[in-house]
Structure formats: C-alpha cells, structure tokens
Motif scaffolding. Structure first.
Motif, PDB file in Angstrom:
ATOM      1  N   GLN A 258       5.031 -18.875  75.092  1.00 35.10           N
ATOM      2  CA  GLN A 258       5.563 -19.120  76.527  1.00 35.10           C
ATOM      3  C   GLN A 258       4.511 -18.750  77.494  1.00 35.10           C
ATOM      4  OE1 GLN A 258       9.386 -17.278  76.532  1.00 35.10           O
ATOM      5  NE2 GLN A 258       9.964 -17.755  74.525  1.00 35.10           N
ATOM      6  N   PRO A 259       4.527 -18.934  78.585  1.00 34.20           N
ATOM      7  CA  PRO A 259       3.626 -18.498  79.559  1.00 34.20           C
ATOM      8  C   PRO A 259       3.729 -16.905  79.675  1.00 34.20           C
ATOM      9  CG  PRO A 259       5.083 -20.185  80.535  1.00 34.20           C
ATOM     10  CD  PRO A 259       5.633 -19.894  79.110  1.00 34.20           C
ATOM     11  N   ARG A 260       2.510 -16.363  79.738  1.00 34.02           N
ATOM     12  CA  ARG A 260       2.373 -15.100  79.698  1.00 34.02           C
ATOM     13  C   ARG A 260       2.388 -14.395  80.969  1.00 34.02           C
ATOM     14  NH1 ARG A 260      -2.862 -13.408  76.743  1.00 34.02           N
ATOM     15  NH2 ARG A 260      -1.445 -13.464  74.985  1.00 34.02           N
ATOM     16  N   THR A 261       3.209 -13.301  80.981  1.00 33.67           N
ATOM     17  CA  THR A 261       3.555 -12.277  82.328  1.00 33.67           C
ATOM     18  C   THR A 261       2.316 -11.541  82.563  1.00 33.67           C
ATOM     19  OG1 THR A 261       4.671 -10.589  83.413  1.00 33.67           O
ATOM     20  CG2 THR A 261       4.630 -10.670  81.198  1.00 33.67           C
ATOM     21  N   ASP A 262       1.716 -11.707  83.560  1.00 32.94           N
ATOM     22  CA  ASP A 262       0.643 -10.931  84.077  1.00 32.94           C
ATOM     23  C   ASP A 262       0.842  -9.276  84.304  1.00 32.94           C
ATOM     24  OD1 ASP A 262      -1.115 -13.017  84.054  1.00 32.94           O
ATOM     25  OD2 ASP A 262      -0.584 -13.751  86.174  1.00 32.94           O
ATOM     26  N   LYS A 263       1.987  -8.867  84.321  1.00 36.51           N
ATOM     27  CA  LYS A 263       2.383  -7.621  84.646  1.00 36.51           C
ATOM     28  C   LYS A 263       2.405  -6.629  83.307  1.00 36.51           C
ATOM     29  CE  LYS A 263       4.743  -8.447  89.000  1.00 36.51           C
ATOM     30  NZ  LYS A 263       5.802  -8.379  89.928  1.00 36.51           N
ATOM     31  N   ALA A 356      20.728   5.162  93.143  1.00 41.05           N
ATOM     32  CA  ALA A 356      19.898   4.152  93.418  1.00 41.05           C
ATOM     33  C   ALA A 356      21.086   2.864  93.856  1.00 41.05           C
ATOM     34  CB  ALA A 356      19.158   3.686  92.411  1.00 41.05           C
ATOM     35  N   GLU A 357      20.791   1.900  94.622  1.00 37.08           N
ATOM     36  CA  GLU A 357      21.541   0.798  94.881  1.00 37.08           C
ATOM     37  C   GLU A 357      22.053  -0.195  93.739  1.00 37.08           C
ATOM     38  OE1 GLU A 357      20.652  -1.338  98.537  1.00 37.08           O
ATOM     39  OE2 GLU A 357      21.143   0.275  99.850  1.00 37.08           O
ATOM     40  N   THR A 358      20.694  -0.211  92.974  1.00 42.51           N
ATOM     41  CA  THR A 358      20.802  -1.156  91.812  1.00 42.51           C
ATOM     42  C   THR A 358      20.900  -0.337  90.428  1.00 42.51           C
ATOM     43  OG1 THR A 358      18.508  -0.867  91.716  1.00 42.51           O
ATOM     44  CG2 THR A 358      19.266  -2.708  93.104  1.00 42.51           C
ATOM     45  N   VAL A 359      21.582  -1.017  89.588  1.00 46.63           N
ATOM     46  CA  VAL A 359      21.782  -0.403  88.252  1.00 46.63           C
ATOM     47  C   VAL A 359      20.264  -0.679  87.397  1.00 46.63           C
ATOM     48  CG1 VAL A 359      23.043  -0.668  86.109  1.00 46.63           C
ATOM     49  CG2 VAL A 359      24.216  -0.530  88.193  1.00 46.63           C
ATOM     50  N   VAL A 360      19.828  -1.864  87.488  1.00 46.60           N
ATOM     51  CA  VAL A 360      18.551  -2.458  87.098  1.00 46.60           C
ATOM     52  C   VAL A 360      17.805  -2.790  88.049  1.00 46.60           C
ATOM     53  CG1 VAL A 360      17.174  -3.405  85.223  1.00 46.60           C
ATOM     54  CG2 VAL A 360      19.451  -2.427  84.560  1.00 46.60           C
ATOM     55  N   HIS A 361      16.639  -2.439  88.482  1.00 44.48           N
ATOM     56  CA  HIS A 361      16.016  -3.171  89.582  1.00 44.48           C
ATOM     57  C   HIS A 361      15.080  -4.293  88.816  1.00 44.48           C
ATOM     58  CE1 HIS A 361      13.127  -3.825  92.749  1.00 44.48           C
ATOM     59  NE2 HIS A 361      14.107  -3.043  93.634  1.00 44.48           N
ATOM     60  N   ARG A 362      15.047  -5.436  89.697  1.00 50.30           N
ATOM     61  CA  ARG A 362      14.429  -6.704  89.291  1.00 50.30           C
ATOM     62  C   ARG A 362      12.819  -6.075  88.675  1.00 50.30           C
ATOM     63  NH1 ARG A 362      13.964 -10.068  94.665  1.00 50.30           N
ATOM     64  NH2 ARG A 362      12.519  -8.604  95.820  1.00 50.30           N
ATOM     65  N   ASP A 363      12.382  -4.975  89.349  1.00 54.70           N
ATOM     66  CA  ASP A 363      10.930  -4.860  88.926  1.00 54.70           C
ATOM     67  C   ASP A 363      10.763  -4.306  87.304  1.00 54.70           C
ATOM     68  OD1 ASP A 363       9.858  -5.786  91.452  1.00 54.70           O
ATOM     69  OD2 ASP A 363       9.617  -3.932  92.191  1.00 54.70           O
ATOM     70  N   ASN A 364      11.976  -3.769  87.153  1.00 53.67           N
ATOM     71  CA  ASN A 364      12.064  -3.171  85.831  1.00 53.67           C
ATOM     72  C   ASN A 364      12.882  -3.993  84.878  1.00 53.67           C
ATOM     73  OD1 ASN A 364      10.437  -0.721  86.586  1.00 53.67           O
ATOM     74  ND2 ASN A 364      12.576   0.139  87.384  1.00 53.67           N
TER      75      ASN A 364
END
Length: 372
Positions: A258-263, A356-364
């Motif tokens: 699959q395409p590789r994430t750069d992060k 936090a406003e989020t339970v799981v943030h999209r960056d994590n």
C-alpha cells in the motif's frame, strides 16, 4: 537509492525436520546470497528463527518445550550456537554481522523505537548485516511478537524496508495446503485490496520445531504491506530465489504494498503499539474518521471495551467490531465510559475537570480499514 531488504528464514528451513539439527547447506546458501546482495549495495537485515530448535538439539530434547521458563532457557543455549554458525560462515566471505535481540516492548516505547531505528540505520550504513531474533530469554508472554514472521514484518516497517522476503518450506502461497491437497491452486500475486479478503486454508507449521505457518505469514504480509513494504513468500531451501525475484523473475507469491505514510510517528502507532482496548463507534463517527479525516469525539462512541490509561493505544471499531483505525487515547477507559455519547462541551461537567476536546486526535490516529 538501493532498496532495503528484510529476509526472514524459519526454523523449518534452518533445521532438519526429523532431528532438529542445523541444515548447514541451506544456511551456507543463505549466507552466500545475502553477502552477494550486500556487495551489490543492498542494505540487508536477516530475521532468523532457530534458537529454540538449535537449543533443543544441543540439549538432546525430543520436542519443543512448552513451559515458558524452559523455552527461554533453551533459547539462551541455542542463540549462542546459532550466531556462532552465522559468524563463521559470514566471516569466510568477509561480511560483518551484528546480533540484534528485540522484544515487543522495544517497539511500544517511543524512545526505544527511535533508538532501535537509529541503531539499524547505523549498522546498515556501516555495511553490516544485522541478524535479528526475539529476545526469548527475557520476553514475557504478553509482550512477545509470537512468531518471527510478525517480528520480521515489524522490523521491515521500523526500518522502512522496500522488500520483505519470507523464506518458508513451500514455494509460494496456495489456495490450500499443497502437502494435503495435491490440486491446490498456486497464488502468484496478491493485490493490496485482495489481501484482507484472501481465503486460504492456512496450514500449521510444517515442522515440530517451528512456531509459524501460513496463517502467520499472511498476518505478516498484512502488517508489512500496510507499511508500504512489498512482501514475498518463497522457498527457503533455495535462497538464491531472492536475487532472481529482485531481477524480475516471477517466483513465489508477491503481496503488493500500500502507499507508505511519510510520518514516522504514524508508522510507530500503526506497527509498534499493542492495543489495550476497543472503542465502538456509530456510523457518523466512522464516516468522519474514514472520509473526513477527523478526530474521534466522545459523541460518536457507543461502547468501551478493555481497561486502559491515557496515551495507550486503542482500536476504533464500527458497530460490528471491525477495526477501522488505531490511535492513542486522550482519556482512560473509565473516563471515556463517563463521557461517551456526549458532546465535547459537556466533558468538564461530566468529569469535574477540563480535558481534551477529542478522545483520539487525528494526528495520533492511523486508519487500518474503511468499510464505507
């Protein structure tokens, strides 16, 4: 830029199936192939099974130990012997090697994960072939990779390898076990979208000395290809196949990546962590995460499973329990049970403190599968 290779060889290829003694001709052919590839400029990592099997043979044990403490002791005996054999053979070809023993904990902790990555990079830049195995002597059951197929896939993800070769006792993947079903159909190429749906009768390990089988190799292929690593299952008794495949020959079974994430952080979340619990989501939350790239809010959670603390990994699942993503929770399981189904502005009232406003943030958060 030369392509990085991870090669995994199983106990069934390294040892004689009846006695458990080392198959020296196979090991010599493997050493010769990997040394040649290293000389051609390919960075190479070898993930080698066999420590327990070699230890059993050295101690004249008739079967693989089942008790954890005994297995760890036998692995300690076998690991030294196995590395001695590798070192003698690689040295004869002037190829330096290094021993790397890992446990699952080394990839779960972020600082250890980064240190492991840096160590591998330095070894590869020095022209060394790292030989990797699970540190069976100290690994506890809940923090074990379980098998070296999984370990090799995690290592391939960690070092951002281009290829993962799984050397086994069959020449490729079949629709059924060819040893039991003579007319089993060979499978040459598996596309990324086909892997999750692949239906095969995956047999148990071919040797009493091994822990793997086709089930673990398919699981490893899923891990590796999702990290952008092209994966190959091929015959381990003919290590020269690796070079032939790199030159374009159609041998074994190839799993397209699959395409590789750069992060790097997201690769760590996806392939380094062990989920401690599950969060079941409603359709709106699933759509927001999969299609909108949004964070997970408490309002979209319908059920909490497991016990976990803040910053531990959790699976995000749809109503049917299908995992769609993996992420780091901002709250404990107890806290999420109090705030699930509620809007974010209610969190301070429900918990008694602002979080936090989020339970799981999209960056994590890393998406594993989108059912929509």
């Amino acid at each position: 830029m030369p392509q990085t290779l991870v090669v995994k060889i199983g106990t069934s290829c390294l040892t004689q199936p009846t006695t458990g003694q080392l198959a020296l001709s196979t090991i010599a052919a493997l050493v010769e192939t990997l040394s040649y590839l290293r000389q051609q400029g390919f960075p190479v990592v070898l993930v080698s099974s066999g420590a327990v099997g070699v230890g059993c043979a050295r101690l004249h044990l008739k079967e693989r130990p089942r008790k954890m403490a005994l297995k760890q002791a036998v692995a300690a005996v076998g690991q030294g012997r196995l590395m001695r054999v590798y070192d003698d053979l690689f040295t004869s070809l002037q190829q330096p090697i290094a021993q790397v023993l890992l446990t699952r904990r080394d990839l779960i902790e972020r600082s250890s994960y980064v240190n492991a990555y840096n160590t591998f990079q330095e070894l590869l830049e020095l022209g060394v072939i790292p030989i990797v195995n699970e540190n069976d002597t100290v690994a506890v059951e809940e923090l074990k990779f379980g098998d070296n197929d999984t370990l090799s896939a995690r290592v391939a993800s960690l070092i951002e390898a281009d290829w993962l070769f799984l050397l086994t006792d069959v020449d490729r993947l079949y629709s059924a076990d060819p040893r039991a079903v003579p007319n089993a159909e060979p499978i040459t190429v598996v596309k990324a979208e086909q892997l999750a749906k692949l239906q095969v009768t995956a047999g148990s390990s071919g040797s009493q000395w091994g822990t793997g089988g086709m089930v673990t190799k398919l699981a490893a292929a899923r891990i590796a290809t999702s990290a952008g690593v092209r994966t190959v299952i091929t015959q381990g008794r003919d290590p020269q196949n690796i070079n032939k495949i790199l030159q374009g020959e159609k041998l074994g079974t190839q799993f397209e990546p699959q395409p590789r994430t750069d992060k790097a952080r997201k690769r760590w979340i996806a392939h380094g962590l062990i989920a401690k619990g599950k969060l079941y989501l409603d359709e709106g939350a699933v759509a927001a995460i999969c299609q909108g790239g949004k964070s997970l809010l408490a309002a979209g959670i319908i059920q909490v499973e497991g016990h976990f603390q803040p910053d531990e990994a959790v699976q995000l699942c749809d109503r049917q329990g299908v995992e769609i993503a993996l992420g780091l929770a901002n709250y404990s399981s107890t806290e999420i049970e109090k705030i699930q189904g509620h809007h974010s502005e209610k969190i301070p009232d429900l918990l008694g403190y602002a979080g936090a406003e989020t339970v799981v943030h999209r960056d994590n958060l890393v998406i594993q599968y989108c059912p929509l």
